[in-house]
Structures are given as structure tokens and as C-alpha cells.
Design a protein around this motif. Structure first.
Motif, PDB file in Angstrom:
ATOM      1  N   GLU A 100       0.822  -1.221   0.000  1.00  0.00           N
ATOM      2  CA  GLU A 100       0.000   0.000   0.000  1.00  0.00           C
ATOM      3  C   GLU A 100       0.854   1.269   0.000  1.00  0.00           C
ATOM      4  O   GLU A 100       0.525   2.241  -0.660  1.00  0.00           O
ATOM      5  CB  GLU A 100      -0.913   0.030   1.232  1.00  0.00           C
ATOM      6  CG  GLU A 100      -1.986  -1.021   1.244  1.00  0.00           C
ATOM      7  CD  GLU A 100      -3.236  -0.613   0.511  1.00  0.00           C
ATOM      8  OE1 GLU A 100      -3.421   0.581   0.229  1.00  0.00           O
ATOM      9  OE2 GLU A 100      -4.040  -1.509   0.212  1.00  0.00           O
ATOM     10  N   THR A 101       1.933   1.266   0.764  1.00  0.00           N
ATOM     11  CA  THR A 101       2.716   2.499   0.916  1.00  0.00           C
ATOM     12  C   THR A 101       3.795   2.677  -0.146  1.00  0.00           C
ATOM     13  O   THR A 101       4.060   3.797  -0.562  1.00  0.00           O
ATOM     14  CB  THR A 101       3.388   2.557   2.307  1.00  0.00           C
ATOM     15  OG1 THR A 101       4.193   1.395   2.486  1.00  0.00           O
ATOM     16  CG2 THR A 101       2.343   2.634   3.405  1.00  0.00           C
ATOM     17  N   ARG A 102       4.394   1.576  -0.621  1.00  0.00           N
ATOM     18  CA  ARG A 102       5.529   1.711  -1.533  1.00  0.00           C
ATOM     19  C   ARG A 102       5.240   1.339  -2.972  1.00  0.00           C
ATOM     20  O   ARG A 102       5.763   1.975  -3.888  1.00  0.00           O
ATOM     21  CB  ARG A 102       6.692   0.846  -1.021  1.00  0.00           C
ATOM     22  CG  ARG A 102       7.294   1.370   0.279  1.00  0.00           C
ATOM     23  CD  ARG A 102       8.530   0.591   0.708  1.00  0.00           C
ATOM     24  NE  ARG A 102       9.405   0.267  -0.392  1.00  0.00           N
ATOM     25  CZ  ARG A 102       9.697  -0.978  -0.771  1.00  0.00           C
ATOM     26  NH1 ARG A 102       9.194  -2.006  -0.139  1.00  0.00           N
ATOM     27  NH2 ARG A 102      10.512  -1.192  -1.783  1.00  0.00           N
ATOM     28  N   ILE A 103       4.435   0.322  -3.205  1.00  0.00           N
ATOM     29  CA  ILE A 103       4.253  -0.195  -4.560  1.00  0.00           C
ATOM     30  C   ILE A 103       3.006   0.380  -5.230  1.00  0.00           C
ATOM     31  O   ILE A 103       3.068   0.865  -6.368  1.00  0.00           O
ATOM     32  CB  ILE A 103       4.159  -1.746  -4.557  1.00  0.00           C
ATOM     33  CG1 ILE A 103       5.354  -2.356  -3.828  1.00  0.00           C
ATOM     34  CG2 ILE A 103       4.012  -2.280  -5.973  1.00  0.00           C
ATOM     35  CD1 ILE A 103       6.700  -2.104  -4.441  1.00  0.00           C
ATOM     36  N   PHE A 104       1.873   0.356  -4.536  1.00  0.00           N
ATOM     37  CA  PHE A 104       0.629   0.762  -5.191  1.00  0.00           C
ATOM     38  C   PHE A 104       0.628   2.213  -5.674  1.00  0.00           C
ATOM     39  O   PHE A 104       0.105   2.485  -6.756  1.00  0.00           O
ATOM     40  CB  PHE A 104      -0.593   0.471  -4.305  1.00  0.00           C
ATOM     41  CG  PHE A 104      -1.874   0.633  -5.059  1.00  0.00           C
ATOM     42  CD1 PHE A 104      -2.208  -0.254  -6.077  1.00  0.00           C
ATOM     43  CD2 PHE A 104      -2.729   1.689  -4.798  1.00  0.00           C
ATOM     44  CE1 PHE A 104      -3.381  -0.096  -6.807  1.00  0.00           C
ATOM     45  CE2 PHE A 104      -3.894   1.851  -5.516  1.00  0.00           C
ATOM     46  CZ  PHE A 104      -4.225   0.956  -6.527  1.00  0.00           C
ATOM     47  N   PRO A 105       1.218   3.173  -4.933  1.00  0.00           N
ATOM     48  CA  PRO A 105       1.268   4.539  -5.484  1.00  0.00           C
ATOM     49  C   PRO A 105       1.987   4.605  -6.837  1.00  0.00           C
ATOM     50  O   PRO A 105       1.608   5.391  -7.714  1.00  0.00           O
ATOM     51  CB  PRO A 105       2.032   5.327  -4.411  1.00  0.00           C
ATOM     52  CG  PRO A 105       1.761   4.578  -3.143  1.00  0.00           C
ATOM     53  CD  PRO A 105       1.705   3.131  -3.546  1.00  0.00           C
ATOM     54  N   LYS A 106       2.988   3.756  -7.037  1.00  0.00           N
ATOM     55  CA  LYS A 106       3.697   3.726  -8.327  1.00  0.00           C
ATOM     56  C   LYS A 106       2.834   3.084  -9.414  1.00  0.00           C
ATOM     57  O   LYS A 106       2.903   3.465 -10.579  1.00  0.00           O
ATOM     58  CB  LYS A 106       5.028   2.994  -8.178  1.00  0.00           C
ATOM     59  CG  LYS A 106       6.012   3.757  -7.295  1.00  0.00           C
ATOM     60  CD  LYS A 106       7.315   3.014  -7.164  1.00  0.00           C
ATOM     61  CE  LYS A 106       8.274   3.755  -6.242  1.00  0.00           C
ATOM     62  NZ  LYS A 106       9.529   3.034  -6.043  1.00  0.00           N
ATOM     63  N   ILE A 107       2.021   2.101  -9.032  1.00  0.00           N
ATOM     64  CA  ILE A 107       1.075   1.512  -9.979  1.00  0.00           C
ATOM     65  C   ILE A 107       0.080   2.584 -10.425  1.00  0.00           C
ATOM     66  O   ILE A 107      -0.230   2.722 -11.617  1.00  0.00           O
ATOM     67  CB  ILE A 107       0.349   0.292  -9.361  1.00  0.00           C
ATOM     68  CG1 ILE A 107       1.326  -0.867  -9.175  1.00  0.00           C
ATOM     69  CG2 ILE A 107      -0.846  -0.131 -10.219  1.00  0.00           C
ATOM     70  CD1 ILE A 107       0.753  -2.077  -8.469  1.00  0.00           C
ATOM     71  N   GLU A 108      -0.408   3.382  -9.463  1.00  0.00           N
ATOM     72  CA  GLU A 108      -1.340   4.462  -9.790  1.00  0.00           C
ATOM     73  C   GLU A 108      -0.708   5.464 -10.756  1.00  0.00           C
ATOM     74  O   GLU A 108      -1.341   5.894 -11.725  1.00  0.00           O
ATOM     75  CB  GLU A 108      -1.790   5.181  -8.522  1.00  0.00           C
ATOM     76  CG  GLU A 108      -2.676   4.331  -7.625  1.00  0.00           C
ATOM     77  CD  GLU A 108      -3.090   5.078  -6.368  1.00  0.00           C
ATOM     78  OE1 GLU A 108      -4.303   5.171  -6.116  1.00  0.00           O
ATOM     79  OE2 GLU A 108      -2.201   5.558  -5.642  1.00  0.00           O
ATOM     80  N   GLU A 109       0.546   5.818 -10.511  1.00  0.00           N
ATOM     81  CA  GLU A 109       1.244   6.755 -11.400  1.00  0.00           C
ATOM     82  C   GLU A 109       1.366   6.180 -12.809  1.00  0.00           C
ATOM     83  O   GLU A 109       1.175   6.893 -13.797  1.00  0.00           O
ATOM     84  CB  GLU A 109       2.647   7.056 -10.858  1.00  0.00           C
ATOM     85  CG  GLU A 109       2.667   7.964  -9.657  1.00  0.00           C
ATOM     86  CD  GLU A 109       4.079   8.136  -9.093  1.00  0.00           C
ATOM     87  OE1 GLU A 109       5.069   7.797  -9.798  1.00  0.00           O
ATOM     88  OE2 GLU A 109       4.190   8.597  -7.946  1.00  0.00           O
TER      89      GLU A 109
END
Length: 201
Positions: A100-109
Motif C-alpha cells: 500500500e505504501t511503496r508499490i501501489f502509489p507507483k502503480i497508480e502513477e
């Protein structure tokens, strides 16, 4: 109104609006039945609100305007759901917070960046795959163009066994722009020295 008709109407509204507008349950309350007869009522503020919302949808459909932010949010919500389906009940509790904190924000980007480069016709044809692969296969989900039947972007996670270090999950994606050759790194999460469970378990 019969329950099946109410459910049918709610599903139709959700499908037609891509879930942007939630059905107003006050509508059903106003059509209470007494011995098969529907009671009449005066228009309320809810009636007027529903009318305004429907008018706005109609205008947007007429002008063929796509809201990039709304489309992106729809895909990002589905992406998170597919990731947790792949993780299953054994892996998700262990890596969920870090994902949630490290990987998913990059997926969203990556999703936002990809959608921003597509034209409206292509965006209208996009869908997300709904079956992450199990065992130790990499696929989390793909975003696909249903008109051309080709993938636009593929999100994967590879299980890597590093000598004396243990197991890592390497998250990455591929795009159609280079025929899915390049690995675009999203980050990695350490599992442990023990062999991880299979996906979907």
C-alpha cells in the motif's frame, strides 16, 4: 415496485454511469405500495437533485467528454482489487502494508501516465483483466483495448530467490510502446528465507 425491477434499475444506472452516480434510495421510498396502489406525493428536493444529475449525464454523453480522473480512479480501484486477489489470504497480511505504501502509489502513477497518452476512443475501449495468475506466475492484471484485442499495459510480480538473502517480490510493468520488452521497476518487497506460498492461496 417489485424488488427485481428495483434491482434491475439500480444495476442499469450503475452500468450506464460507470458507477459515478449512486442510485438515490429515496426514489424507492416514494413509491410505497398500499394494496397494490402507489401513493402519490409532492416533488421533493431529492427529486430535483436526481433530475439535475441525470441532465448532467445526458450533456456529458452528448458532448462525448471523458473525465480522465474518473476513468483513472475506476482502473486504480480495480487494480488494487486484482492485486489483493492475487496475494490471497496467506500473502496479503504479510506484504499488504508495504504494498500500500511503496508499490501501489507507483502503480497508480503508471496507470495515470498511460491513460494521459491515449485518445478518447481508445480509453472508451479499455478494460482490466479479472483473473490474476496463480502458482508462481507473474501476471497481476493487464489493461487491454477491447477494440484491438491488444494489451496496453501489463502489471506483473516476479518471485525471486536470492542466494543467502531469501525471497523477494519484484513488482514491475510492461507497455505496448516497446512491445512489452522493457521491465519498468515498481519496487520490491522482501518475503523471508522460507519459500513463499503460491499466489491465490
Amino acid at each position: 415496485m417489485k424488488k427485481w425491477l428495483q434491482k434491475g434499475l439500480m444495476i442499469s444506472v450503475a452500468l450506464l454511469t460507470f458507477g459515478i452516480i449512486a442510485p438515490n434510495h429515496a426514489i424507492w421510498n416514494q413509491s410505497d405500495q398500499d394494496d397494490g396502489k402507489v401513493r402519490s406525493h409532492e416533488p421533493s428536493a431529492n427529486d430535483l437533485t436526481a433530475t439535475i444529475q441525470l441532465d448532467q449525464i445526458y450533456i456529458e454523453e452528448e458532448t462525448d467528454v471523458l473525465d480522465l480522473e474518473t476513468v483513472g480512479q475506476t482502473f486504480k480501484s480495480a487494480a488494487k482489487e486484482q492485486a489483493y486477489i492475487k496475494f490471497g489470504t496467506r500473502i496479503a497480511p504479510v506484504i499488504g502494508d508495504e504494498f500500500e505504501t511503496r508499490i501501489f502509489p507507483k502503480i497508480e502513477e503508471a496507470i495515470d501516465f498511460t491513460l494521459a497518452r491515449l485518445d478518447d476512443d481508445t480509453m472508451r475501449s479499455l478494460t482490466i483483466t479479472e483473473k490474476p495468475s496463480g502458482n508462481y506466475s507473474e501476471k497481476i492484471f493487464h489493461i487491454k483495448n477491447t477494440a484491438s484485442k491488444e494489451d496496453v499495459i501489463r502489471f506483473h510480480v516476479r518471485t525471486e530467490n536470492r542466494l543467502d538473502a531469501g525471497y523477494y517480490y519484484n513488482f514491475h510493468y510492461h507497455t505496448f510502446e516497446d512491445a512489452f520488452v522493457t521491465h519498468y521497476d515498481l519496487g520490491e518487497i522482501y518475503w523471508s528465507k522460507n519459500t513463499p506460498p503460491k499466489w491465490l492461496s
